[in-house]
Design an enzyme around this catalytic site. Structure first.
Site, short mmCIF file in Angstrom:
data_model
loop_
_atom_site.label_atom_id
_atom_site.label_comp_id
_atom_site.label_asym_id
_atom_site.label_seq_id
_atom_site.Cartn_x
_atom_site.Cartn_y
_atom_site.Cartn_z
N GLU A 131 60.04 27.33 21.61
CA GLU A 131 59.26 27.43 22.86
C GLU A 131 58.31 28.63 22.92
O GLU A 131 58.31 29.38 23.89
CB GLU A 131 60.23 27.46 24.07
CG GLU A 131 61.13 26.25 24.14
CD GLU A 131 62.09 26.26 25.34
OE1 GLU A 131 62.13 27.27 26.07
OE2 GLU A 131 62.77 25.25 25.54
N ASN A 172 60.28 24.42 17.28
CA ASN A 172 60.88 23.51 18.26
C ASN A 172 60.32 23.80 19.66
O ASN A 172 60.25 24.95 20.08
CB ASN A 172 62.40 23.75 18.25
CG ASN A 172 63.22 22.73 19.01
OD1 ASN A 172 63.10 21.53 18.75
ND2 ASN A 172 64.06 23.18 19.93
N HIS A 208 62.78 16.37 26.47
CA HIS A 208 63.45 16.37 27.78
C HIS A 208 62.55 15.58 28.74
O HIS A 208 61.61 16.14 29.31
CB HIS A 208 63.67 17.80 28.28
CG HIS A 208 64.62 18.59 27.43
ND1 HIS A 208 65.96 18.27 27.33
CD2 HIS A 208 64.42 19.66 26.63
CE1 HIS A 208 66.55 19.12 26.51
NE2 HIS A 208 65.65 19.97 26.07
N GLU A 238 66.36 17.32 21.25
CA GLU A 238 67.12 17.60 22.48
C GLU A 238 66.93 16.49 23.52
O GLU A 238 66.79 16.76 24.72
CB GLU A 238 66.68 18.95 23.09
CG GLU A 238 66.77 20.12 22.13
CD GLU A 238 66.44 21.47 22.76
OE1 GLU A 238 66.38 21.56 24.01
OE2 GLU A 238 66.24 22.43 22.01
N ASP A 240 66.94 13.96 26.33
CA ASP A 240 67.63 13.46 27.53
C ASP A 240 66.55 12.96 28.48
O ASP A 240 65.39 13.36 28.38
CB ASP A 240 68.58 14.49 28.18
CG ASP A 240 67.98 15.86 28.46
OD1 ASP A 240 66.74 15.97 28.58
OD2 ASP A 240 68.76 16.82 28.58
C1 XIL Z 1 70.32 24.99 27.42
C2 XIL Z 1 71.82 24.77 27.38
O1 XIL Z 1 72.09 23.39 27.27
C3 XIL Z 1 72.45 25.35 28.63
O2 XIL Z 1 73.87 25.27 28.54
C4 XIL Z 1 72.03 26.81 28.82
O3 XIL Z 1 72.54 27.30 30.03
C5 XIL Z 1 70.53 26.93 28.80
O4 XIL Z 1 70.03 26.37 27.59
N1 XIL Z 1 65.68 23.98 25.53
C6 XIL Z 1 66.45 24.49 24.52
C7 XIL Z 1 67.91 24.59 24.68
O5 XIL Z 1 65.92 24.76 23.42
O6 XIL Z 1 68.45 25.70 24.00
C8 XIL Z 1 68.32 24.63 26.12
O7 XIL Z 1 69.74 24.56 26.19
C9 XIL Z 1 67.68 23.49 26.89
C10 XIL Z 1 66.17 23.62 26.83
#
Ligand code: XIL
Length: 317
Positions: A131, A172, A208, A238, A240
């Site tokens: 990020e 990422n 996401h 990641e 969802d």
């Molecule tokens: C999130 C975790 O799932 C949570 O448990 C934590 O509180 C915050 O981080 N992008 C990412 C992940 O790269 O590391 C994040 O994970 C979600 C967003």
């Protein structure tokens, strides 16, 4: 067939999930996590982050990360390692330290060298930088960018490559899954690293998404292709797909379609190597605590029952 069985049958793909240490006390959860028909790969959701691995300077704590690495090994699951350099979940010694370019570069290199060396041979890939971009494709303000400038990125990749020459090294981010300024920014990061003569192997698409506004399969696929054209692989890291609660049958049906088009984009893209969901059950999803009023983002509900999204994924594989 399960999700990973179906993915593996395509011949080039894994399917996996994030997990986290607190959840491992839930025996019903763990027995499903251990089902390698669905999950051929896992990612620690928190326990390899900087605050977890180096809570005070040059004191490294790997116990929780090791628990998940050992689980992956015991199950024969691939491990995606996450992450080395990010602006979030940093200990206060980093965020409140008094740094010069030279001292922060030294701390960055020391962190990466220690963590990558510890997990050497155990990770399929490392998310080296996470990020780094704003929505408009410019660099995000962070201790890294403010103190070191954009060179922190190739420095991080070069340090990781030196510590483990065999692990895949990824950039990422989120909102880089569809065409636009931020996707261009991600491609420019790959080119920046390459311009330093440093190894970069992949772009991780966090994915996401939101039910009903998930980018189209063709847009996702063409954006993946814009990265693979640079000579790197891509992975969905990641995934969802959240909704405004409460969940309804119509939202669950649209969610299934959205999971299907996202997985389909990876399937149709040469160089897309795998798909990771950011936990598989709504019981432990990060979404409700981060996005107020939203949730139900995973393919299994909070009672570990498969939702329509499960079938949506399976039909795309
Ligand atoms: C999130 C975790 O799932 C949570 O448990 C934590 O509180 C915050 O981080 N992008 C990412 C992940 O790269 O590391 C994040 O994970 C979600 C967003």
């Amino acid at each position: 067939a399960g999700l990973d069985t179906a993915a593996a049958a395509i011949g080039k793909l894994y399917f996996g999930t994030a997990t986290d240490n607190p959840e491992l006390t839930d025996t019903a959860y763990v027995s499903q996590l251990n089902n390698t028909a669905d999950f051929g790969q896992i990612t620690p959701g928190n326990s390899q982050k900087w605050d977890a691995t180096e809570p005070s300077q040059n004191t490294f704590t790997f116990a929780n990360g090791d628990t998940i690495a050992k689980l992956a090994e015991a199950n024969g699951q691939k491990l995606r390692c996450h992450n080395l350099v990010w602006h979030n979940q940093l200990p206060s010694w980093v965020t409140s330290g008094t740094w010069t370019n030279a001292t922060l570069v030294a701390a960055l290199k020391n962190h990466i060298t220690n963590v990558v060396t510890h997990y050497k041979g155990q990770c399929y890939a490392w998310d080296v930088v996470n990020e780094a971009l704003n929505e408009d494709g410019t660099y995000r303000t962070s201790i890294w960018y403010e103190t070191i400038g954009e060179a922190y990125i190739p420095i991080a990749f070069a340090t990781a490559a030196a510590a483990d020459p065999n692990v895949k090294l990824y950039y990422n981010d989120y909102n880089i899954e569809y065409s636009g300024s931020k996707a261009t920014g991600a491609a420019n990061i790959v080119k920046l690293i390459q311009s330093y003569g440093v190894k970069v192997d992949g772009v991780g698409l966090q994915s996401h998404f939101i039910v009903g506004s998930t980018p189209s399969q063709s847009n996702q696929a063409s954006t993946m292709a814009s990265y693979t054209a640079l000579g790197v692989e891509v992975a969905i890291t990641e995934l969802d797909i959240r909704m405004t609660l409460p969940s309804t049958d119509a939202l669950l049906a649209q969610q299934s379609t959205d999971y299907s088009s996202t997985v389909g984009a990876c399937v149709e893209t040469k160089g897309c190597v795998g798909i990771t969901i950011w936990d598989w059950t709504d019981k432990y999803s990060w979404v409700p605590s981060t996005f107020s009023g939203q949730g139900a983002a995973c393919p299994w509900d909070a009672n570990f029952v498969k939702k329509p999204a499960y079938t949506g994924i399976l039909t795309a594989l």
